[in-house]
Design a protein around this motif. Sequence first.
Motif, short mmCIF file in Angstrom:
data_model
loop_
_atom_site.label_atom_id
_atom_site.label_comp_id
_atom_site.label_asym_id
_atom_site.label_seq_id
_atom_site.Cartn_x
_atom_site.Cartn_y
_atom_site.Cartn_z
N VAL A 104 48.97 44.43 39.03
CA VAL A 104 48.48 43.33 39.86
C VAL A 104 49.45 42.17 39.74
N CYS A 105 49.71 41.50 40.85
CA CYS A 105 50.57 40.32 40.79
C CYS A 105 49.84 39.10 41.34
N GLN A 106 50.35 37.95 40.96
CA GLN A 106 49.83 36.68 41.47
C GLN A 106 50.97 36.00 42.20
N THR A 107 50.76 35.74 43.48
CA THR A 107 51.84 35.13 44.26
C THR A 107 51.49 33.72 44.70
N SER A 108 50.21 33.37 44.67
CA SER A 108 49.86 31.95 44.88
C SER A 108 49.67 31.35 43.49
N GLY A 109 49.96 30.04 43.36
CA GLY A 109 50.02 29.46 42.02
C GLY A 109 51.31 29.91 41.37
N HIS A 110 51.34 30.01 40.05
CA HIS A 110 52.58 30.44 39.40
C HIS A 110 52.73 31.95 39.56
N VAL A 117 49.67 45.14 43.49
CA VAL A 117 48.80 44.60 44.54
C VAL A 117 48.53 43.15 44.18
N ALA A 118 48.32 42.31 45.19
CA ALA A 118 48.17 40.87 44.94
C ALA A 118 46.72 40.51 44.66
N CYS A 119 46.52 39.49 43.82
CA CYS A 119 45.19 38.92 43.61
C CYS A 119 44.69 38.33 44.93
N TRP A 148 45.42 35.81 30.21
CA TRP A 148 44.14 35.15 30.46
C TRP A 148 43.77 35.47 31.91
N ILE A 149 42.65 36.17 32.08
CA ILE A 149 42.30 36.71 33.40
C ILE A 149 40.98 36.14 33.88
N ARG A 150 40.98 35.57 35.08
CA ARG A 150 39.75 35.04 35.67
C ARG A 150 39.17 36.09 36.61
N LEU A 151 37.96 36.53 36.32
CA LEU A 151 37.24 37.41 37.25
C LEU A 151 36.33 36.56 38.13
N GLU A 152 36.28 36.90 39.41
CA GLU A 152 35.34 36.26 40.33
C GLU A 152 34.69 37.35 41.17
N ARG A 153 33.38 37.43 41.14
CA ARG A 153 32.63 38.48 41.83
C ARG A 153 33.21 39.87 41.52
N ALA A 162 40.74 37.43 40.09
CA ALA A 162 41.03 36.32 41.00
C ALA A 162 42.37 35.67 40.70
N GLY A 163 42.74 35.64 39.43
CA GLY A 163 44.01 35.02 39.03
C GLY A 163 44.20 35.22 37.54
N PHE A 164 45.43 34.98 37.06
CA PHE A 164 45.69 35.21 35.63
C PHE A 164 46.96 34.50 35.19
N THR A 165 47.11 34.37 33.90
CA THR A 165 48.28 33.72 33.30
C THR A 165 48.75 34.52 32.10
N THR A 166 50.05 34.78 32.08
CA THR A 166 50.65 35.48 30.94
C THR A 166 51.24 34.47 29.95
#
Lengths: 299, 299
Positions: free
Chosen positions: B107-113, B80-82, B148-153, B157-161
């Motif tokens: 979870v995947c990140q498709t916006s940003g890297h 599922v996407a962030c 590195w995982i950013r939580l928001e509320r 919200a986003g992350f970097t491997t």
Amino acid sequence: MDWNEKYIAVDWGTTNRRAWLVDPSGNVSARFADNLGLMAVPPGGFEAAAADIRQQLGPWPMLLAGMVGSDQGWQQAPYVACPASAKMLADNIVWIDDNRSGIVPGVCQTSGHPDVMRGEEVQAIGAVNGSLVSPDAYICHPGTHAKWIRLERGQIAGFTTMMTGELFNLLRTGSILSPQMQSEAVDGDPFRAGLDAAFSGASLSSALFTVRAQYLLSNRPGDGASYASGLLIGSDVRAGLAQASPGEEIALIGRADLTRLYALAIESAGHGYRLIDGDRAFLAGIAAIVPYLEKERIS
Amino acid sequence: MDWNEKYIAVDWGTTNRRAWLVDPSGNVSARFADNLGLMAVPPGGFEAAAADIRQQLGPWPMLLAGMVGSDQGWQQAPYVACPASAKMLADNIVWIDDNRSGIVPGVCQTSGHPDVMRGEEVQAIGAVNGSLVSPDAYICHPGTHAKWIRLERGQIAGFTTMMTGELFNLLRTGSILSPQMQSEAVDGDPFRAGLDAAFSGASLSSALFTVRAQYLLSNRPGDGASYASGLLIGSDVRAGLAQASPGEEIALIGRADLTRLYALAIESAGHGYRLIDGDRAFLAGIAAIVPYLEKERIS
């Protein structure tokens, strides 16, 4: 031995060796290359392997450089410290084989970060001796362990090794990125995207993982080899150019397939480059050492 | 299945798996761990391997997370996407095994890297659900592929491997640095020298080679593993902290041997950290998902 008649110059590396027969005016009258690098010579087999060179090129005195002078080579030739000149290389040659063969020492850096080279020093000295570069050139020498070499007044003043080629090979053969890195690294959009990421200062470790993520999200193979190559070469060139003067032309020495990608990276970063033939630089380096031998070792 | 009685939570990774039997109030009444990770399950063997879990913990409904949901696992659970919440994870569970077992999506990140995770999302969601961190925490999760995982509320919200652990293993097992990297990486002067090099912005590729050069020049083995670890973890933390607010406290989740070295790196870089128990976060993450199942899947 009389170095005024003819001599044999040998660049003997880890995986292959090349040898040239050179006459007094510097012309090459014969040459050969084979895969008998260090890894292929059996223990105690160096004398026979060297005899094989004279079998092919004649009974001449021989100067050897490269990994043949390492602790796994024919005989260890200790490093001389920067700044290193042709005369210092000549003075520290290790003579073996009844003084018929001399092994050129490697060069080390003990001030600043610790670093070593073995083989590239002859090409660097040769590039200036052969008037291929200025006496104050900055050299980029791609390879498994790429070197950035600063010349000052024709001497090797300092240098930095980058493990670029080895990292690429490790990632290609043994990492989670291997399946996406099997094609050849070539110029194109993926290579340039890798360069861009490197020049923007992206973390190598996170940018590399996008090769895997991109594949999982798109389910297409992509060209991970070219992207990773762009990223690694871009990081290499970025760090190397940080030691260059603004706009300084870079002397690029090495194998054509590697220098092509490095040339692109150097150009993309806004520097010019001059392509130097590695063999020509090597022979000019040996030719820079030989006159000191004539003076000091006339038999 | 009735999730109100008891359920089994399984963290099933590449090399091992851990399972807990959880009662309605969230208490763990039984648990086990073994080495039956993905790599050890024979083709078609996942049903038997899952039955083995119920053999040990009882015939309860089961939620599984981690690489068990990858294309090499029991069944693929698409990402599922962030931004991703507990409800989104619940809504996208893949039900198998007569609906008795649910696999939590990655979870995947498709916006940003482009980036992906599988397993860490449960711990990240759990850390906030279990009140172990604030809903806007920044998480560092060391490992083979550190996150590195950013939580928001309370959402991802986003992350970097970062491929930090894998790069370390590649260098240790297959590189020219291997002989100098055989001891365990520990805190001490070499580790801190590696951190310093990383924080000063030294090129990873050239700093790594100093391990080899130092050895050749000193002829002493040194502690290349700790230096390389400091360099790699330092680069990882430097890039991770570039996304943190000034002085932000980092939530550090993971294995004790790794979090210790990351904690040192984070502190050296001037940030505080809060150590979060990974198992506790995992169970709190599963507990955050289960209420959505009760509502939607009452049978």
